[in-house]
Design a protein around this motif. Structure first.
Motif, short mmCIF file in Angstrom:
data_model
loop_
_atom_site.label_atom_id
_atom_site.label_comp_id
_atom_site.label_asym_id
_atom_site.label_seq_id
_atom_site.Cartn_x
_atom_site.Cartn_y
_atom_site.Cartn_z
N ASP A 13 1.24 -1.03 0.31
CA ASP A 13 -0.08 0.25 -0.11
C ASP A 13 0.85 1.29 0.22
O ASP A 13 0.42 2.26 -1.17
N LEU A 14 1.51 1.06 0.69
CA LEU A 14 2.64 2.45 0.69
C LEU A 14 3.76 2.40 -0.16
O LEU A 14 3.91 3.40 -1.22
N ALA A 15 4.20 1.43 -1.19
CA ALA A 15 4.55 1.80 -2.71
C ALA A 15 3.73 1.98 -3.50
O ALA A 15 4.37 2.14 -4.51
N GLY A 16 2.41 2.12 -3.11
CA GLY A 16 1.37 2.13 -4.24
C GLY A 16 1.66 3.38 -4.13
O GLY A 16 0.71 4.73 -4.91
N ARG A 17 1.64 4.25 -2.58
CA ARG A 17 1.53 6.10 -2.24
C ARG A 17 2.76 6.52 -3.10
O ARG A 17 2.38 8.01 -3.05
N MET A 18 4.24 6.61 -2.44
CA MET A 18 5.08 7.07 -2.64
C MET A 18 6.50 5.54 -3.57
O MET A 18 6.25 4.85 -3.38
N PRO A 19 7.89 6.40 -3.33
CA PRO A 19 8.45 5.47 -4.25
C PRO A 19 9.16 4.96 -3.05
O PRO A 19 9.88 5.04 -2.39
N VAL A 20 9.34 3.81 -3.25
CA VAL A 20 9.48 3.11 -2.10
C VAL A 20 10.58 1.83 -2.94
O VAL A 20 10.26 0.91 -3.73
N GLY A 21 11.61 0.51 -1.92
CA GLY A 21 12.11 0.35 -2.32
C GLY A 21 11.57 -1.33 -0.67
O GLY A 21 12.26 -1.22 -0.32
N ILE A 22 11.29 -2.46 -1.65
CA ILE A 22 11.44 -3.60 -0.72
C ILE A 22 12.19 -4.97 -0.70
O ILE A 22 11.80 -5.16 -1.70
N LYS A 23 12.26 -5.05 0.07
CA LYS A 23 13.42 -6.12 0.58
C LYS A 23 13.55 -7.18 0.45
O LYS A 23 12.17 -6.73 1.87
N LEU A 24 13.23 -8.72 -0.12
CA LEU A 24 12.59 -9.55 0.54
C LEU A 24 13.33 -10.62 0.09
O LEU A 24 14.49 -10.22 -0.47
N GLY A 25 13.08 -11.79 1.12
CA GLY A 25 13.34 -12.86 0.47
C GLY A 25 13.40 -13.37 -0.76
O GLY A 25 13.10 -13.41 -1.89
N PRO A 26 14.88 -14.16 -1.73
CA PRO A 26 14.60 -14.39 -3.42
C PRO A 26 13.83 -15.37 -3.57
O PRO A 26 13.28 -15.14 -5.02
N GLY A 27 13.38 -16.20 -2.51
CA GLY A 27 12.52 -17.07 -2.50
C GLY A 27 10.53 -16.94 -2.54
O GLY A 27 9.92 -17.56 -2.36
N LEU A 28 10.89 -15.07 -2.59
CA LEU A 28 9.15 -14.74 -2.29
C LEU A 28 8.28 -15.82 -3.82
O LEU A 28 8.71 -15.81 -4.57
N ASP A 29 6.68 -16.29 -2.99
CA ASP A 29 5.98 -16.69 -3.80
C ASP A 29 5.82 -15.37 -5.00
O ASP A 29 5.20 -14.67 -4.55
N ARG A 30 6.31 -15.88 -6.31
CA ARG A 30 6.16 -14.67 -7.55
C ARG A 30 4.61 -13.83 -7.23
O ARG A 30 4.25 -12.83 -8.50
N ASP A 31 3.10 -14.81 -7.17
CA ASP A 31 2.07 -14.28 -7.21
C ASP A 31 1.95 -13.44 -6.42
O ASP A 31 0.88 -12.71 -6.51
N LEU A 32 2.56 -13.30 -5.30
CA LEU A 32 2.40 -11.94 -4.35
C LEU A 32 3.48 -10.33 -4.79
O LEU A 32 2.88 -9.27 -4.93
N ILE A 33 3.35 -11.00 -6.00
CA ILE A 33 4.50 -9.06 -6.78
C ILE A 33 3.61 -8.90 -7.43
O ILE A 33 2.97 -9.16 -8.26
#
Length: 399
Positions: A196-216
């Motif tokens: 939600d925050l990323a939809g309102r302003m420039p954001v970089g979100i660090k996540l694990g490389p194995g994140l479920d791609r359907d969540l992106i």
């Protein structure tokens, strides 16, 4: 680290003792230092804190280089911290997007904030854990008033007036030692809040490389990063931090050099072809970003097997996105046949790689006779596709 240890450490005596003790690499050195300091009359809390930091600084050198010698850590904080060379590249993206003031929410011990402040950006560093925030304040103190460190939750931090946000949701259970990973719904802050925050302003979100791609989300750039052969993280970039026309990217850092592959989306694999003179293993970031086909087309290579992340070609390649192997021979995936070939080639040192076959490399190695003077790589995989696919062992040499 307990509060009593932190209190003892953050004193002139505690900090001086960490420097005096010096690096402690082994458990033997740690035990000797504990005995020596306790015999000198120092309190258990002070000894535990000092020795713990001296040991963590040795481990931290891999991520922070010489900077580790003046930093303080928790085990969990060091485990999750961004490597300094990666943090510097993240910081450069914020600067290139025109950001001057960046809020680092979930700053941990301050690894990413170091990168941001190091190129002259103003930084607000916030962490929900009080001990971790205290160590971040110490680590970031050399930057003076350009960095503000606070103890608090990301969701409760006012980011009005800040140009962009770097966000590292906590993906582990509470505590300061290595801990178990949690499910996405238990992350703090939640992915929903972060998106939600990323939809309102420039954001970089660090996540694990194995994140479920359907969540992106569809409106971000997803960048996977590999360092020296290990895929270390996924970053989702939104707003002005996202590059025009790029939704998938693979950044590969190895031996001080960097290369990046970008695309507007996932790419299709190339067709399967017969085994050539070489096998190529794409970097983990390339595989995670689903850009294997992009690499294959640039190298005039094809897939070794359907759905298997190995490429093959008849020409030798020097390419930052793959590790290449020259094929010696192809063998059936049977212990007896492989063992005979290894003895004949006088191989005593063997690297075993596998994809697409249900084999435990460690157990498989124990079944082999390795007594020679030569070395090689054994690739256990499937060739072909559909009903024509077959399990094989490819004996090869790294190029």
């Amino acid at each position: 680290m307990e509060q009593a240890e932190l209190t003892a450490l953050l004193t002139a005596q505690g900090l001086r003792m960490v420097d005096e003790v010096g690096p402690l690499a082994s458990t033997t050195e740690v035990a000797a230092a504990v005995s020596r300091l306790r015999a000198a009359g120092h309190s258990p809390d002070l000894v535990s804190a000092v020795v713990g930091q001296a040991h963590l600084r040795v481990r931290a050198a891999a991520k922070f280089g010489p900077f580790a010698d003046r930093m303080l850590f928790t085990r969990a904080g060091l485990e999750q911290a961004t490597r300094l060379e990666v943090a510097a590249r993240h910081a450069g993206r914020f600067r290139d997007a025109g950001a001057h003031r960046v809020a680092d929410l979930g700053c941990g011990i301050g690894g990413d904030a170091l990168g941001l402040a190091g190129i002259g950006l103003d930084v607000l560093a916030v962490d929900a854990d009080e001990t971790t925030a205290a160590l971040a304040a110490y680590n970031l103190a050399p930057f003076g008033e350009s960095v503000t460190v606070r103890h608090g939750r990301a969701e409760e931090t006012d980011v009005d007036g800040w140009d962009a946000v770097w966000l590292d949701p906590a993906r582990r259970t509470a505590g300061h030692s290595e801990t178990s990973r949690t499910a996405p719904e238990d992350w703090s802050p939640s992915l929903d809040w972060a998106f939600d925050l990323a939809g309102r302003m420039p954001v970089g979100i660090k996540l694990g490389p194995g994140l479920d791609r359907d969540l992106i989300p569809d409106d971000v750039e997803a960048q996977w990063i590999s360092v020296d052969g290990s895929t270390v993280e996924l970053v989702l970039w939104s707003g002005s931090l996202r590059r025009e026309g790029v939704r998938r990217s693979a950044l590969v850092l190895r031996g001080g050099s960097a290369a990046e592959l970008t695309a507007p989306g996932d790419t299709d694999d190339e067709p399967v072809r017969d085994l050539g003179a070489f096998v190529h293993e794409p970097e983990g970031a390339v595989i995670r970003a689903r850009l294997i086909g992009e690499v294959a087309r640039s190298l005039d290579a094809g897939m070794l097997g359907g759905g298997i992340a190995y490429l093959t070609s008849d020409t030798p390649l020097t390419n930052p996105f793959v590790q290449s192997f020259r094929v010696r021979e192809t063998l059936p995936l049977k212990t007896g046949a492989i063992d005979a070939a290894l003895r004949k080639a006088d191989i005593g040192t063997l690297e075993i790689k596998k994809r697409g076959v249900d084999v435990d490399p460690a157990q498989f190695r124990r079944k082999l006779t390795l007594r020679g003077a030569a070395s090689a790589t054994l690739i256990l995989t499937r060739m072909g596709e559909g009903r024509d696919a077959k399990r094989v062992a490819i004996l090869a040499d790294r190029v």
